[in-house]
Design a protein around this motif. Structure first.
Motif, PDB file in Angstrom:
ATOM      1  N   LEU A  42       0.833  -1.199   0.000  1.00 45.67           N
ATOM      2  CA  LEU A  42       0.000   0.000   0.000  1.00 45.67           C
ATOM      3  C   LEU A  42       0.874   1.258   0.000  1.00 45.67           C
ATOM      4  N   ILE A  43       1.947   1.228   0.758  1.00 48.09           N
ATOM      5  CA  ILE A  43       2.838   2.393   0.834  1.00 48.09           C
ATOM      6  C   ILE A  43       3.503   2.655  -0.516  1.00 48.09           C
ATOM      7  N   LEU A  44       3.983   1.593  -1.166  1.00 45.01           N
ATOM      8  CA  LEU A  44       4.616   1.767  -2.472  1.00 45.01           C
ATOM      9  C   LEU A  44       3.596   2.221  -3.513  1.00 45.01           C
ATOM     10  N   ALA A  45       2.409   1.647  -3.484  1.00 46.91           N
ATOM     11  CA  ALA A  45       1.352   2.063  -4.417  1.00 46.91           C
ATOM     12  C   ALA A  45       1.055   3.550  -4.236  1.00 46.91           C
ATOM     13  N   TYR A  46       0.991   3.997  -2.992  1.00 45.92           N
ATOM     14  CA  TYR A  46       0.744   5.413  -2.705  1.00 45.92           C
ATOM     15  C   TYR A  46       1.871   6.287  -3.254  1.00 45.92           C
ATOM     16  N   LYS A  47       3.126   5.856  -3.031  1.00 48.40           N
ATOM     17  CA  LYS A  47       4.269   6.645  -3.511  1.00 48.40           C
ATOM     18  C   LYS A  47       4.257   6.777  -5.033  1.00 48.40           C
ATOM     19  N   ILE A  48       3.968   5.677  -5.719  1.00 43.00           N
ATOM     20  CA  ILE A  48       3.945   5.701  -7.183  1.00 43.00           C
ATOM     21  C   ILE A  48       2.818   6.599  -7.676  1.00 43.00           C
ATOM     22  N   ALA A  49       1.634   6.426  -7.114  1.00 43.24           N
ATOM     23  CA  ALA A  49       0.487   7.249  -7.524  1.00 43.24           C
ATOM     24  C   ALA A  49       0.763   8.726  -7.260  1.00 43.24           C
ATOM     25  N   LYS A  50       1.290   9.027  -6.071  1.00 44.40           N
ATOM     26  CA  LYS A  50       1.585  10.418  -5.719  1.00 44.40           C
ATOM     27  C   LYS A  50       2.637  11.004  -6.663  1.00 44.40           C
ATOM     28  N   TYR A  51       3.631  10.213  -7.029  1.00 44.58           N
ATOM     29  CA  TYR A  51       4.672  10.676  -7.937  1.00 44.58           C
ATOM     30  C   TYR A  51       4.070  11.154  -9.256  1.00 44.58           C
ATOM     31  N   PHE A  52       3.075  10.413  -9.759  1.00 46.80           N
ATOM     32  CA  PHE A  52       2.433  10.776 -11.024  1.00 46.80           C
ATOM     33  C   PHE A  52       1.252  11.733 -10.838  1.00 46.80           C
ATOM     34  N   GLY A  53       0.960  12.114  -9.600  1.00 50.50           N
ATOM     35  CA  GLY A  53      -0.134  13.041  -9.341  1.00 50.50           C
ATOM     36  C   GLY A  53      -1.503  12.414  -9.542  1.00 50.50           C
ATOM     37  N   LEU A  54      -1.603  11.114  -9.286  1.00 52.96           N
ATOM     38  CA  LEU A  54      -2.850  10.376  -9.496  1.00 52.96           C
ATOM     39  C   LEU A  54      -3.274   9.672  -8.212  1.00 52.96           C
ATOM     40  N   SER A  55      -4.494   9.162  -8.213  1.00 51.34           N
ATOM     41  CA  SER A  55      -4.937   8.329  -7.102  1.00 51.34           C
ATOM     42  C   SER A  55      -4.433   6.908  -7.326  1.00 51.34           C
ATOM     43  N   ILE A  56      -4.405   6.122  -6.277  1.00 48.58           N
ATOM     44  CA  ILE A  56      -3.972   4.732  -6.397  1.00 48.58           C
ATOM     45  C   ILE A  56      -4.838   3.997  -7.418  1.00 48.58           C
ATOM     46  N   GLU A  57      -6.137   4.258  -7.404  1.00 50.67           N
ATOM     47  CA  GLU A  57      -7.063   3.579  -8.315  1.00 50.67           C
ATOM     48  C   GLU A  57      -6.819   3.933  -9.782  1.00 50.67           C
ATOM     49  N   GLU A  58      -6.197   5.076 -10.026  1.00 48.90           N
ATOM     50  CA  GLU A  58      -5.887   5.483 -11.397  1.00 48.90           C
ATOM     51  C   GLU A  58      -4.629   4.791 -11.930  1.00 48.90           C
ATOM     52  N   VAL A  59      -3.835   4.226 -11.026  1.00 48.47           N
ATOM     53  CA  VAL A  59      -2.599   3.552 -11.416  1.00 48.47           C
ATOM     54  C   VAL A  59      -2.754   2.030 -11.363  1.00 48.47           C
ATOM     55  N   PHE A  60      -3.481   1.549 -10.375  1.00 47.18           N
ATOM     56  CA  PHE A  60      -3.632   0.113 -10.149  1.00 47.18           C
ATOM     57  C   PHE A  60      -5.075  -0.318 -10.392  1.00 47.18           C
ATOM     58  N   ASP A  61      -5.260  -1.437 -11.096  1.00 41.87           N
ATOM     59  CA  ASP A  61      -6.578  -1.974 -11.417  1.00 41.87           C
ATOM     60  C   ASP A  61      -6.936  -3.041 -10.387  1.00 41.87           C
ATOM     61  N   PHE A  62      -7.932  -2.747  -9.552  1.00 40.50           N
ATOM     62  CA  PHE A  62      -8.352  -3.666  -8.510  1.00 40.50           C
ATOM     63  C   PHE A  62      -9.546  -4.523  -8.918  1.00 40.50           C
ATOM     64  N   SER A  63      -9.942  -4.494 -10.183  1.00 38.50           N
ATOM     65  CA  SER A  63     -11.150  -5.203 -10.607  1.00 38.50           C
ATOM     66  C   SER A  63     -11.033  -6.720 -10.465  1.00 38.50           C
ATOM     67  N   GLU A  64      -9.829  -7.247 -10.493  1.00 39.46           N
ATOM     68  CA  GLU A  64      -9.657  -8.699 -10.378  1.00 39.46           C
ATOM     69  C   GLU A  64      -9.378  -9.149  -8.947  1.00 39.46           C
ATOM     70  N   VAL A  65      -9.350  -8.233  -7.994  1.00 39.93           N
ATOM     71  CA  VAL A  65      -9.091  -8.579  -6.601  1.00 39.93           C
ATOM     72  C   VAL A  65     -10.358  -9.157  -6.003  1.00 39.93           C
ATOM     73  N   GLU A  66     -10.194 -10.302  -5.353  1.00 35.51           N
ATOM     74  CA  GLU A  66     -11.344 -10.960  -4.734  1.00 35.51           C
ATOM     75  C   GLU A  66     -11.816 -10.178  -3.518  1.00 35.51           C
ATOM     76  N   GLU A  67     -13.126 -10.083  -3.384  1.00 32.66           N
ATOM     77  CA  GLU A  67     -13.700  -9.416  -2.216  1.00 32.66           C
ATOM     78  C   GLU A  67     -13.930 -10.440  -1.130  1.00 32.66           C
ATOM     79  N   PHE A  68     -14.095  -9.961   0.090  1.00 31.19           N
ATOM     80  CA  PHE A  68     -14.325 -10.862   1.230  1.00 31.19           C
ATOM     81  C   PHE A  68     -15.656 -11.536   1.121  1.00 31.19           C
TER      82      PHE A  68
END
Length: 68
Positions: A42-68
């Motif tokens: 989560l920390i690395l995802a935040y750093k990468i997204a922040k570097y590009f001025g985007l939200s985490i969801e704009e950089v990483f696709d969570f559509s295939e992540v299983e929900e509880f």
């Protein structure tokens, strides 16, 4: 998990090494993220997204992540 890291990196004319240095990881980590062999913390995802001025969801696709 799919990411837009490679697309964003190329748009900004950055090498893997330059992005790695900017977010505090190795070039191999960026390579692994781009090849979907590694999932960012989560920390690395935040750093990468922040570097590009985007939200985490704009950089990483969570559509295939299983929900509880």
């Amino acid at each position: 998990m799919k990411t837009r890291i490679q697309e964003l990196r190329k748009q900004h004319k950055l090498s893997q090494e330059e992005l790695a240095l900017a977010v505090g990881v190795t070039r191999q980590t960026i390579t692994s993220l781009e090849c979907e062999k590694y999932t960012a913390s989560l920390i690395l995802a935040y750093k990468i997204a922040k570097y590009f001025g985007l939200s985490i969801e704009e950089v990483f696709d969570f559509s295939e992540v299983e929900e509880f």
